[in-house]
Design an enzyme around this catalytic site. Structure first.
Site, PDB file in Angstrom:
ATOM      1  CG  HIS A 137      78.461 145.490  59.101  1.00  0.00           C
ATOM      2  ND1 HIS A 137      78.588 144.121  59.078  1.00  0.00           N
ATOM      3  CD2 HIS A 137      79.621 145.980  59.610  1.00  0.00           C
ATOM      4  CE1 HIS A 137      79.776 143.792  59.544  1.00  0.00           C
ATOM      5  NE2 HIS A 137      80.424 144.901  59.876  1.00  0.00           N
ATOM      6  CG  ASP A 192      87.691 142.126  62.642  1.00  0.00           C
ATOM      7  OD1 ASP A 192      87.780 141.597  61.507  1.00  0.00           O
ATOM      8  OD2 ASP A 192      88.563 142.893  63.096  1.00  0.00           O
ATOM      9  CB  SER A 193      83.746 144.200  60.020  1.00  0.00           C
ATOM     10  OG  SER A 193      82.768 144.365  61.011  1.00  0.00           O
TER      11      SER A 193
END
Length: 186
Positions: free
Chosen positions: A60, A103-104
């Site tokens: 990120h 996913d995140s």
């Protein structure tokens, strides 16, 4: 699990549709300007090598997220998938894939897609590629509704192994993720 089953159903439906077409003219029902797309996808599916994908990292962008937000995100995007790929007559790479990864927010995110890379040979065993991927995915934060996407794609090929990356653009606090995955041609 429902998303994975949906993803596999889509792949099976596409495969059944491709199998139903005659081998002499597999794209005869396609609109004329889309026939080259169909023909390349058909060629990749029928002549391509089997691939195994694995993922493991999603970085990120530190310039678009607050430090406390980054700490809450999952950057270990573990997952995997299967695909088919080939190098065409010009040496460029085409791939079809179906993958699922964390996913995140640590939710499973499935994706199916096509990727194209314009490649350059460094030597006999090493190639580098730059191109794009078009895909369909779904996310929990979008109510698991499938949606299309297009992303840049880069890769480094060494014999039967590949390390690839894409950057998911976004705005402050959303997107802006470097996603790294690997592939082994079986």
């Amino acid at each position: 699990m429902k998303r994975l089953i949906s993803c596999l159903t889509i792949i099976c439906a596409l495969n059944a549709s491709a199998a139903a077409e005659t081998t002499s003219s597999p794209c005869s029902r396609w609109i004329s300007f889309l026939k080259p797309v169909c023909q390349r996808i058909h060629q990749t599916w029928t002549e391509g090598h089997d691939d195994m994908y694995f993922s493991g990292y999603a970085w990120h962008n530190r310039y678009t997220y607050r430090p406390e937000k980054i700490k809450s995100y999952n950057e270990a995007a573990w997952g995997g998938g299967l695909g088919k790929s080939l190098f065409d007559e010009k040496g460029n790479w085409h791939g079809l894939y179906a993958i699922a990864f964390l996913d995140s927010h640590r939710h499973i995110e499935p994706a199916v897609g096509y990727a194209y890379l314009k490649t350059a040979s460094v030597n006999k065993d090493i190639k580098a590629g730059l191109g794009y991927s078009v895909l369909i995915t779904s996310r929990v934060d979008y109510d698991n509704v499938p949606f299309p996407g297009a992303l840049p794609w880069v890769a480094l090929f060494y014999k039967r192994t590949t390390v690839a990356a894409t950057y998911i653009p976004g705005s402050a606090g959303a997107g802006n993720v470097l996603y790294i995955l690997g592939k082994i041609s079986l």
